[in-house]
Design an enzyme around this catalytic site. Structure first.
Site, PDB file in Angstrom:
ATOM      1  N   ARG A  87      -6.308  -4.507  -1.131  1.00 15.96           N
ATOM      2  CA  ARG A  87      -5.693  -5.472  -0.221  1.00 15.96           C
ATOM      3  C   ARG A  87      -5.641  -5.001   1.234  1.00 15.96           C
ATOM      4  O   ARG A  87      -5.778  -5.808   2.146  1.00 15.96           O
ATOM      5  CB  ARG A  87      -4.276  -5.781  -0.715  1.00 15.96           C
ATOM      6  CG  ARG A  87      -3.578  -6.941  -0.001  1.00 15.96           C
ATOM      7  CD  ARG A  87      -2.256  -7.272  -0.682  1.00 15.96           C
ATOM      8  NE  ARG A  87      -1.544  -8.327   0.012  1.00 15.96           N
ATOM      9  CZ  ARG A  87      -1.685  -9.626  -0.230  1.00 15.96           C
ATOM     10  NH1 ARG A  87      -2.528 -10.009  -1.168  1.00 15.96           N
ATOM     11  NH2 ARG A  87      -1.004 -10.528   0.438  1.00 15.96           N
ATOM     12  N   SER A 144     -14.242  25.876 -11.565  1.00 16.47           N
ATOM     13  CA  SER A 144     -14.111  24.446 -11.279  1.00 16.47           C
ATOM     14  C   SER A 144     -13.495  24.194  -9.911  1.00 16.47           C
ATOM     15  O   SER A 144     -13.847  23.246  -9.206  1.00 16.47           O
ATOM     16  CB  SER A 144     -13.262  23.777 -12.358  1.00 16.47           C
ATOM     17  OG  SER A 144     -13.866  23.893 -13.621  1.00 16.47           O
ATOM     18  N   HIS A 160      24.346   2.314  18.989  1.00 15.05           N
ATOM     19  CA  HIS A 160      25.081   1.852  17.794  1.00 15.05           C
ATOM     20  C   HIS A 160      24.830   0.363  17.540  1.00 15.05           C
ATOM     21  O   HIS A 160      25.623  -0.292  16.884  1.00 15.05           O
ATOM     22  CB  HIS A 160      26.587   2.115  17.932  1.00 15.05           C
ATOM     23  CG  HIS A 160      26.929   3.483  18.416  1.00 15.05           C
ATOM     24  ND1 HIS A 160      27.011   4.566  17.583  1.00 15.05           N
ATOM     25  CD2 HIS A 160      27.162   3.955  19.667  1.00 15.05           C
ATOM     26  CE1 HIS A 160      27.314   5.650  18.288  1.00 15.05           C
ATOM     27  NE2 HIS A 160      27.392   5.308  19.553  1.00 15.05           N
ATOM     28  N   GLN A 207      -6.459  30.700  -8.435  1.00 17.50           N
ATOM     29  CA  GLN A 207      -7.590  29.861  -8.813  1.00 17.50           C
ATOM     30  C   GLN A 207      -7.731  28.716  -7.807  1.00 17.50           C
ATOM     31  O   GLN A 207      -8.817  28.231  -7.551  1.00 17.50           O
ATOM     32  CB  GLN A 207      -7.396  29.306 -10.227  1.00 17.50           C
ATOM     33  CG  GLN A 207      -8.637  28.616 -10.755  1.00 17.50           C
ATOM     34  CD  GLN A 207      -8.511  28.278 -12.220  1.00 17.50           C
ATOM     35  OE1 GLN A 207      -7.956  27.238 -12.568  1.00 17.50           O
ATOM     36  NE2 GLN A 207      -9.011  29.154 -13.074  1.00 17.50           N
ATOM     37  N   SER A 249       7.665 -19.215   6.317  1.00 23.51           N
ATOM     38  CA  SER A 249       8.468 -19.401   5.113  1.00 23.51           C
ATOM     39  C   SER A 249       7.981 -20.627   4.371  1.00 23.51           C
ATOM     40  O   SER A 249       7.666 -21.650   4.985  1.00 23.51           O
ATOM     41  CB  SER A 249       9.947 -19.566   5.480  1.00 23.51           C
ATOM     42  OG  SER A 249      10.703 -20.029   4.364  1.00 23.51           O
ATOM     43  N   SER A 258      -2.936  18.710 -11.089  1.00 25.25           N
ATOM     44  CA  SER A 258      -4.157  17.935 -10.923  1.00 25.25           C
ATOM     45  C   SER A 258      -3.925  16.425 -10.883  1.00 25.25           C
ATOM     46  O   SER A 258      -4.289  15.758  -9.912  1.00 25.25           O
ATOM     47  CB  SER A 258      -5.137  18.268 -12.043  1.00 25.25           C
ATOM     48  OG  SER A 258      -6.311  17.514 -11.915  1.00 25.25           O
ATOM     49  N   ARG A 288      -4.239  13.819  -7.559  1.00 26.38           N
ATOM     50  CA  ARG A 288      -5.186  12.709  -7.505  1.00 26.38           C
ATOM     51  C   ARG A 288      -4.521  11.466  -6.903  1.00 26.38           C
ATOM     52  O   ARG A 288      -5.181  10.654  -6.257  1.00 26.38           O
ATOM     53  CB  ARG A 288      -5.681  12.352  -8.910  1.00 26.38           C
ATOM     54  CG  ARG A 288      -6.628  13.344  -9.536  1.00 26.38           C
ATOM     55  CD  ARG A 288      -6.954  12.910 -10.959  1.00 26.38           C
ATOM     56  NE  ARG A 288      -7.629  13.947 -11.714  1.00 26.38           N
ATOM     57  CZ  ARG A 288      -8.948  14.066 -11.823  1.00 26.38           C
ATOM     58  NH1 ARG A 288      -9.721  13.177 -11.210  1.00 26.38           N
ATOM     59  NH2 ARG A 288      -9.484  15.040 -12.522  1.00 26.38           N
TER      60      ARG A 288
END
Length: 485
Positions: A21, A113, A160, A242, A290, A335, A339
């Site tokens: 969208r 990986s 305010h 890693q 509206s 992981s 994503r």
């Protein structure tokens, strides 16, 4: 028509509105599967090229075969392989090897990986910043033009959300611009602070590469440097597990969340000003405010920005919690979360910047409404000026103060209890006590005399801070943006 959920019926499947969208095509592509897996193949190529240059038995023919198939991705085969192997990286190693049979033996040589996963994420984050920064600069530029145009126009200030001393329309806009300039600096810094994970191996020790190069530490270091440079980074993180430290993601999403806070504040101000009928966002000829009330001119663009900015601000909680629970050298519970949150943060920031640019290019100011509100409140603000003028004319300060106190309370009662206009000045004109300054009242009530240095502040701020910050983006300032659905 396909049955609900059937593969052919796109409308029967959930699609994130961030992509379907709102988001720009370029940001949607940046987080696409094609960009991701195409980058994986390029990283495998960079690794093979660097390993070959440092003496490993890799042939020109193997390199050429990899180069020829960088974008030749069989996504159906990759999906089938992943379903079978339950491992996305190995699925794509096999898919790449299938179209590169001569290079199959050296694809992913020595790597883990996260070599492709984390390094691709860092490339995508860097590229995401490079997409956002010109958009943010365009918003600042449009608002700077608006601030310059209305630098001298007095407007009622609020603290305010109660009437306070006057400011100018342009000076208020500079409050928005200043926050966005901070965001521009923060995004630039976050992008420039990003480093490459590089070639570090399974637990970050580079042990597999040290074995490949038969204990030659200098070649392992050079391999890391070469691949980092090929990927377009000046530096790599010197130590990793890693993965690269997940605190990096905190820094990335923190600056985006801060941008979200800035835009939420700006668009809230615009929504409040729309209610006051002083300033409105653009409203198209055939736009409906509206379904029930035809007269409505709802600030839907600003409301969208606020809505999505709230989502953006919450996303920083994901990397905060992820970094906190990464055990030792890494766990895989980062992981799936990453994503979602990394892509959504950039997509959301992209959307609200495009929407705010659309708003800033069409802001409508209603000077007569602004003037009327000033007339309603300025008489009370002018009381100190009236006292000073009376004292200069020979009056007694304390007597004058008491006179004004009584008259101002009477005028306030008319406004609050009867719903009438502020008639304080009319009461001053009717009181013979103030006759020495009756001729001065017009000048004492000139709104421009109540705005202090606001016009000068606008001019100085735009010249010395805002315009210079936009210089790197001048070539990308053109063109208006259309509002997404």
């Amino acid at each position: 028509m396909a049955a609900p959920g059937e593969e052919g019926d796109v409308m029967a499947r959930y699609r994130s509105p961030l992509v379907s969208r709102y988001a720009s095509a370029e940001m949607a592509y940046n987080f696409s599967e094609r960009k991701k897996f195409g980058t994986w193949r390029r990283l495998w190529l960079y690794l093979a090229q660097a390993e070959k240059s440092l003496g490993l038995p890799i042939t020109d023919e193997q390199i050429q075969e990899m180069e020829a198939n960088l974008d030749n991705i069989d996504f159906k085969m990759a999906a089938e392989e992943e379903k079978k192997l339950r491992h996305d990286v190995m699925a794509h190693v096999h898919t790449f090897a299938h179209c590169c049979p001569k290079a199959a033996a050296i694809i992913h040589l020595g790597a883990t990986s996260c070599y492709v996963g984390d390094n691709t994420d860092l490339i995508v984050l860097r590229d995401g910043f490079n997409l956002l920064l010109p958009k943010l600069a365009r918003v600042i530029s449009r608002l700077a033009d608006f601030a310059e145009k209305y630098a001298d126009m007095p407007a009622l200030g609020f603290t305010h959300y109660q009437p306070a001393q006057l400011t100018t329309v342009g000076k208020r806009c500079c409050l928005w611009i200043q926050d966005l300039c901070m965001d521009l600096q923060n995004l630039e810094r976050a992008r420039d602070d990003l480093r490459f994970r590089g070639v570090k191996g399974t637990t970050g020790t580079q042990a597999s590469f040290l074995q490949l190069f038969e204990g030659d530490h200098s070649k392992v270091e050079e391999l890391d440097r070469l691949v980092t440079a090929k990927a377009g980074f000046k530096r790599a993180y010197m130590v990793t597990g890693q993965t690269y430290s997940r605190k990096v993601d905190i820094g990335v999403l923190a600056v985006l969340a801060s941008l979200g806070a800035s835009i939420h504040k700006i668009c809230t101000d615009i929504r409040l000003l729309a209610n006051l009928k002083e300033i409105e966002e653009p409203f198209e000829k055939d736009q409906i405010g509206s379904s029930a009330m035809p007269y409505k001119r709802n600030p839907m663009r600003s409301e969208r920005c606020c809505s999505l900015a709230r989502h953006l601000m919450t996303l920083v909680m994901d990397p905060l919690q992820t970094a906190a629970v990464q055990w030792f050298e890494r766990t895989l519970d980062d992981s799936a979360n990453r994503r979602v949150c990394l892509a959504e943060a950039f997509l959301t920031a992209d959307i609200i910047l495009s929407t705010l640019q659309n708003v800033s290019e069409g802001l409508v100011v209603y000077p007569k409404v602004i003037e009327r509100r000033i007339r309603q409140e300025l008489p009370f603000m002018a009381t100190e000026n009236i006292i000073m003028a009376m004292v200069k004319a020979g009056g007694n300060r304390q007597d004058c103060h008491e006179k004004i106190r009584v008259l101002s309370q009477q005028a306030a009662a008319v406004v609050k209890q009867e719903g009438g206009d502020n008639d304080f000045i009319a009461r001053v004109r009717a009181d013979p006590y103030f006759s020495p300054i009756h001729k001065q009242l017009e000048s004492l009530l000139d709104p421009s005399s109540f705005t202090g240095r606001a016009p000068q502040q606008v001019a100085k701020f735009l010249k010395e801070e805002v315009r210079p910050a936009l210089i790197p983006y001048q070539s990308k300032m053109g063109g208006k943006v259309e509002l997404a659905l």
